[in-house]
Each structure stands twice: as C-alpha cells, then as structure tokens.
Motif scaffolding. Structure first.
Motif, PDB file in Angstrom:
ATOM      1  N   HIS A 267     -28.027  33.153 165.355  1.00 18.24           N
ATOM      2  CA  HIS A 267     -29.474  33.301 165.268  1.00 18.24           C
ATOM      3  C   HIS A 267     -30.069  33.585 166.642  1.00 18.24           C
TER       4      HIS A 267
ATOM      5  N   ASP B 138     -29.869  30.944 169.590  1.00 15.64           N
ATOM      6  CA  ASP B 138     -28.576  30.864 170.279  1.00 15.64           C
ATOM      7  C   ASP B 138     -28.355  32.108 171.141  1.00 15.64           C
TER       8      ASP B 138
ATOM      9  N   GLU C  99     -33.110  23.549 163.858  1.00 11.18           N
ATOM     10  CA  GLU C  99     -32.386  24.710 163.317  1.00 11.18           C
ATOM     11  C   GLU C  99     -32.675  24.974 161.853  1.00 11.18           C
ATOM     12  N   HIS C 100     -33.798  24.513 161.338  1.00  8.49           N
ATOM     13  CA  HIS C 100     -34.178  24.978 160.003  1.00  8.49           C
ATOM     14  C   HIS C 100     -35.676  25.156 159.824  1.00  8.49           C
ATOM     15  N   GLY C 101     -36.348  25.450 160.919  1.00 12.84           N
ATOM     16  CA  GLY C 101     -37.713  25.946 160.791  1.00 12.84           C
ATOM     17  C   GLY C 101     -38.817  24.926 160.849  1.00 12.84           C
TER      18      GLY C 101
ATOM     19  N   ARG D 291     -40.294  31.577 164.331  1.00 11.07           N
ATOM     20  CA  ARG D 291     -39.196  30.656 164.621  1.00 11.07           C
ATOM     21  C   ARG D 291     -37.964  31.472 164.969  1.00 11.07           C
TER      22      ARG D 291
ATOM     23  N   CYS E 123     -35.025  30.338 165.330  1.00 10.17           N
ATOM     24  CA  CYS E 123     -33.843  29.836 164.611  1.00 10.17           C
ATOM     25  C   CYS E 123     -33.769  30.404 163.203  1.00 10.17           C
ATOM     26  N   LEU E 124     -34.844  31.054 162.734  1.00  5.72           N
ATOM     27  CA  LEU E 124     -34.838  31.627 161.382  1.00  5.72           C
ATOM     28  C   LEU E 124     -34.738  33.152 161.416  1.00  5.72           C
ATOM     29  N   ILE E 125     -34.383  33.700 162.583  1.00 10.27           N
ATOM     30  CA  ILE E 125     -34.195  35.151 162.704  1.00 10.27           C
ATOM     31  C   ILE E 125     -32.766  35.367 163.191  1.00 10.27           C
ATOM     32  N   LEU E 126     -32.062  36.286 162.558  1.00 11.99           N
ATOM     33  CA  LEU E 126     -30.712  36.602 163.030  1.00 11.99           C
ATOM     34  C   LEU E 126     -30.810  37.526 164.235  1.00 11.99           C
TER      35      LEU E 126
ATOM     36  N   MET F 266     -25.688  23.401 162.966  1.00 18.44           N
ATOM     37  CA  MET F 266     -25.917  23.994 161.657  1.00 18.44           C
ATOM     38  C   MET F 266     -25.871  25.516 161.748  1.00 18.44           C
ATOM     39  N   LYS F 267     -24.725  26.065 161.465  1.00 19.65           N
ATOM     40  CA  LYS F 267     -24.568  27.513 161.529  1.00 19.65           C
ATOM     41  C   LYS F 267     -24.148  28.023 160.165  1.00 19.65           C
TER      42      LYS F 267
ATOM     43  N   GLY G 194     -36.662  35.340 155.470  1.00 21.74           N
ATOM     44  CA  GLY G 194     -35.661  34.399 155.966  1.00 21.74           C
ATOM     45  C   GLY G 194     -36.174  32.967 156.114  1.00 21.74           C
ATOM     46  N   GLN G 195     -37.415  32.710 155.710  1.00 18.44           N
ATOM     47  CA  GLN G 195     -38.004  31.389 155.971  1.00 18.44           C
ATOM     48  C   GLN G 195     -37.476  30.315 155.013  1.00 18.44           C
TER      49      GLN G 195
ATOM     50  N   MET H  76     -32.674  31.421 155.486  1.00 18.80           N
ATOM     51  CA  MET H  76     -31.987  31.029 156.725  1.00 18.80           C
ATOM     52  C   MET H  76     -31.705  29.520 156.765  1.00 18.80           C
ATOM     53  N   PRO H  77     -32.689  28.656 156.446  1.00 15.35           N
ATOM     54  CA  PRO H  77     -32.359  27.230 156.381  1.00 15.35           C
ATOM     55  C   PRO H  77     -31.278  26.920 155.337  1.00 15.35           C
TER      56      PRO H  77
ATOM     57  N   ALA I 263     -28.061  27.891 156.842  1.00 13.03           N
ATOM     58  CA  ALA I 263     -27.686  27.010 157.955  1.00 13.03           C
ATOM     59  C   ALA I 263     -27.136  25.696 157.417  1.00 13.03           C
ATOM     60  N   MET I 264     -27.726  25.217 156.342  1.00 17.53           N
ATOM     61  CA  MET I 264     -27.268  23.950 155.753  1.00 17.53           C
ATOM     62  C   MET I 264     -26.096  24.158 154.809  1.00 17.53           C
TER      63      MET I 264
ATOM     64  N   ALA J  42     -46.698  30.429 162.166  1.00 18.76           N
ATOM     65  CA  ALA J  42     -45.440  31.076 162.568  1.00 18.76           C
ATOM     66  C   ALA J  42     -44.569  31.397 161.349  1.00 18.76           C
ATOM     67  N   ILE J  43     -44.652  30.581 160.319  1.00 20.66           N
ATOM     68  CA  ILE J  43     -43.871  30.810 159.092  1.00 20.66           C
ATOM     69  C   ILE J  43     -44.533  31.917 158.264  1.00 20.66           C
TER      70      ILE J  43
END
Ligand SMILES: Cc1cc2nc3c(=O)[nH]c(=O)nc-3n(C[C@H](O)[C@H](O)[C@H](O)COP(=O)(O)OP(=O)(O)OC[C@H]3O[C@@H](n4cnc5c(N)ncnc54)[C@H](O)[C@@H]3O)c2cc1C
Ligand code: FES
Ligand code: FES
Lengths: 166, 277
Positions: free
Chosen positions: A31, A34, A50-52, A67, A69-72, B1-2, B34-35, B38-39, B42-43, B105-106
């Motif tokens: 992401h 990183d 790491e989840h928004g 965010r 962390c929510l964009i690749l 968390m990847k 991705g909002q 992506m989480p 990641a989880m 931002a979201i």
C-alpha cells in the motif's frame, strides 16, 4: 519440490511525490503508506491501524486528502502525492506547525502528521472555520494523548494568523 | 496487516474490464474506492486472486440528467455527489444521507457503486437507494440489465450481481426539493456506521408509492409496511405495534435487540414529525 508459488507479482509505477518524479517497481499488494515510508524513506506518513480508521497515514492524493493505507502503490501510477514532508518544505503548513508547537497540540506526535495534512485541507476550503467545523474535520483522526482540545485550539489559532496575513 | 498475493489489472475501458471479469469468473474482484475492500483484504477476510481496478474507466464516472431520472455512474465518489448541483436540486435526500457517511478523507475515495455492491446493512447509501426506488444498472460481457432495487439486496453483504458483472450506474427518479422527506440515524460518533436509521420518502409525481426504509438492523436495509401505512394514516398505537413487530422479527439478538428497538421507535416518531408541513 513442488508447492504453492509465493512469487510476488510486481508492477512498475511512475508518479510525482512532493514535486519530484519517482519510478519504482513495487509488489502489487504494497500500500501507499509502506511505499512512501519504506521505498522512499518518507517516514512522516505514519501507520496506525492499516484499515482506514485512525487517520495517521493521511496524505494528499491528486489534490484531495485520502488514507494512504487504503490505496495500493500500484494504483498511483501517473498520480500526484503530497506528504507532510512536502507540505512542510513548501511552507504551506508553517502556521499550523507553529501553532501546534505553541499550544502543546502534540505529546507523542504520532497523530501529528495526519492532523496537519487534514487541518491544511480544511483551511484551504474553509479559511475561517468554527470550532465545530474543526472538530468535524479532525473527527476521523485519532489522538491518544492530547484529548483534542489543544489541537482544536492550534488549528483555530493558525486560521486566525493566516487570516491576518491574507 | 498485509493483503494476500494477487495479480493487479487496470483496464482503461469497460469492455476490457468485463473481459477480465469473464475470464477469471469468481476469482476476480472489482476495486473501486477501496474504502471497504482494502481493509477486508488487509484483514484477510477476503483474498481475491485477481484485482480489477476500475478507477481509470471514465465511462463509469459522473452524474447525468436522464429526463425523469438522474443516472449516477458507479465510480462517482461521495464527495462529488455532495458537490453536485444536480443532486442538490433533484435528489436532496441522497446528499443528506451521504453527509452521514464516514469522513471527508473517506468520502473523497468511496464510490456509490462500491457501497451498493458491498450492501452493508448499516450503510446509508444502499438504504437511501431503496427508499428512492432506484434501478441498478449491471453489465457483463454478455450484455446489460437493470435490476430494481427491491430485488437487489439479497441478504447480509449479498446482492443480485453475478460474479462476472460490474455495477455500472444507478438510475434514480428525481425527487423535487419541495417534496418532504426524512432521514434520521443514530450513530455513536459522527461518521460512524448507523446503529439504526429510518428514511421516509412520501410518494410524489415520479414515484407513486410511499417508501419507508429501516436500516442498521437485520441482514439488509428493508422497507417497512407499518411505516408506509403510517405515512398516510399517522403513527397510531396500532402502527407502532406493527412496526415493533416488524423490527422484532428481523432483529438479531446478537445485535442487542433490547438496545436497538427503542432507538428505532424513537427515530420513527421523530421522522414522522419531520414530514409535517
Ligand atoms: C473509517 C471508515 C468509516 C466508514 N464509515 C462508513 C459509514 O459511516 N457509512 C457507510 O456507508 N460506509 C462507511 N465506510 C465505507 C465506505 O462507504 C466505502 O467507501 C464503501 O462501503 C465502499 O465503496 P468503495 O468505492 O470504497 O468500494 P470498494 O471498497 O472498492 O469495494 C467494496 C466492494 O464492492 C465491490 N465493488 C465495488 N465497485 C463495484 C462495481 N462497480 N461493480 C461491482 N462490484 C463492485 C468490490 O469488489 C468490493 O467487494 C467507511 C469506511 C472507512 C474506511
Ligand atoms: S493507518 Fe491508515 S487510517 Fe490508520
Ligand atoms: S499526540 Fe500522541 S497520539 Fe496525538
């Protein structure tokens, strides 16, 4: 020996970060947080959840806060990213930084980069916000130290200082 | 968390994206804002092998005036909807609802199509599209179809979209600003998902029936016959008893029925009050 393959799929990206063009090969699942921190050494962008939800990783992405962390990283090819380092070097957030210092709006400082990027975005669209508008704007940025009051004070102080200047 | 490993695709056109969805049927997931995805990745709650990023597909973006309806491209972001004069004039209920979605931002990234495809029972946008009598436009490489919102949400995070389909747009009957409506939700903090919410959309020239929606309880947003009746006849003691019965039937004890039922009842009274001229 045969078994599952763990080869990381990769892509090449070229983007603008704080005004400079960068080209890198990145793994598809990396992401943007990183990428900024580990590949470019821009460690001002912090990673909390790491989840928004915490806002520590907030950057300006194609002109709007998001965010990281929510964009690749793979998605960012051709785009423009500004981090707290860029906003600091350009002087855009100087008044905010001074006010955060003067008002003790940070203790550990972990949330501060995200707060600054978010506050700068607010002051760009609403130069003279009310306290409620400030609280609303930072409501998605977690601070575990200050209790927020000092942060709201600092953003209000910065907005007044900027209003006098302009 | 990847996230787990995946192959990344960024098609430039809708036909290219649909071809990828057809080729990897079931193994491919659409990446919009991705909002949520992506989480989830990641989880490791989901691990798609192929990710089809639709963010560069221009034909999925924007809001168009299509006569009696507005057609909103799936990739239109919440922030754009909030800024759009067309929405303020012709669908003020939608912008009122989206102001309750998450944070700035979201909202800069999250899309209307992503929210509908995710079908979270506590989310504002699916519930509002249900109240507004929307039609969902879905396309696969085999062609396009329109799905009534009444048949779209099938259960907890599950919709009528097929594995190889992409949600391309949502078509919503215009609702003039002077027609009353009510949107009320209770959330623990500003920007959080709703604990419960109620939307009342009385009939008007474009939609011949009263539509009332309860969300945040049960597996999906649902219309409430009790409230729809009450919109004509008033929230009588019988109507309240009927609403209570409806809610009790769908509410899950894990959700805390004892906590949520009074919230719904209170919101119902306040929402009915908003409709009074
Ligand atoms: C901190 C935080 C708070 C939030 N609070 C709220 C809230 O209060 N209320 C609320 O409603 N939401 C909230 N959200 C979620 C947000 O609204 C998401 O943007 C939304 O749920 C999904 O939209 P997206 O465009 O980001 O979709 P993505 O995350 O990209 O995708 C979501 C799902 O939909 C699928 N999908 C996306 N687009 C399409 C398409 N066009 N066709 C087919 N499938 C598609 C994806 O494959 C995935 O399964 C919050 C999110 C965060 C991170
Ligand atoms: S690290 Fe991105 S929001 Fe917390
Ligand atoms: S100063 Fe420590 S988290 Fe905000």
């Amino acid at each position: 020996m045969s078994g599952p393959s763990f080869d990381e799929p990769e892509v090449t990206i070229e983007l603008t970060v704080n005004g400079a063009t960068v080209t890198r090969r990145v793994s598809t699942r990396r992401h943007l947080s990183d990428f900024l921190r580990d590949d470019l050494g821009l460690t001002g962008t912090h990673i909390g959840c790491e989840h928004g939800v915490c806002g520590a990783c907030t950057v300006r992405y194609d002109g709007e806060i998001a965010r990281s962390c929510l964009i690749l990283a793979a998605q960012t090819d051709g785009s423009t990213v500004e981090t707290v380092e860029g906003l600091s070097d350009s002087g855009e957030i100087e008044a905010l930084q001074q006010a955060f210092l003067a008002r003790n709006a940070l203790q550990c400082g972990f949330c501060t980069p995200g707060m600054l990027v978010t506050a700068a975005d607010l002051l760009r669209s609403v130069p003279k916000p009310s306290r409620d508008e400030v609280r609303d704007a930072i409501s998605a940025n977690y601070c575990r130290c200050t209790g927020y009051h000092a942060i709201v004070d600092a953003i209000m102080a910065a907005s007044e200082k900027l209003a006098v200047k302009s | 968390m990847k996230p787990a490993l995946f192959t990344y695709h960024r098609p430039g056109t809708l036909p290219d994206a649909l071809a990828l969805m057809a080729e990897h049927r079931g193994g491919a997931r659409v990446l919009a804002g991705g909002q949520s995805l992506m989480p989830l990745m990641a989880m490791r709650m989901t691990r798609p092998e192929q990710l089809v990023d639709i963010n560069r597909i221009d034909e999925l973006k924007g809001i168009r005036d299509t006569g009696d309806t507005l057609t909103i491209g799936a990739l239109t972001r919440y922030s754009e909807i909030l800024r759009a004069p067309l929405i303020a004039d012709s669908l003020p209920l939608l912008s009122e609802a989206i102001r309750h979605v998450a944070h700035h931002a979201i909202r800069n990234r999250g899309t209307i199509g992503g929210s509908l495809a995710l079908a979270d029972p506590s989310a504002e946008t699916p519930a509002t599209c249900l109240a507004l009598c929307a039609r969902i436009v879905a396309r696969s490489s085999a062609g396009e179809r329109e799905i009534s919102v009444d048949a779209f949400f099938e259960g907890l995070m599950s919709t009528a979209l097929a594995e190889d389909e992409i949600l391309v747009a949502v078509r919503i009957p215009k609702r003039p600003a002077k027609v009353p409506h009510a949107f009320l939700e209770f959330a623990r903090r500003k920007g959080d998902y709703a604990q419960a919410g109620i939307i009342l959309a009385p009939s008007h020239g474009g939609v011949a029936e009263n539509r009332a929606v309860v969300f945040g309880i049960g597996s999906t947003a649902r219309r409430s016959a009790a409230l729809e009746g009450a919109m004509t006849n008033g929230l009588s003691a019988e109507a309240k008893a009927a609403l209570q019965q409806e809610v009790t039937a769908i509410i899950d004890d894990d959700e805390g029925a004892a906590y949520k039922l009074p919230i719904v009842m209170t919101l119902a009274e306040r929402a009915m009050g908003r409709l009074k001229p």
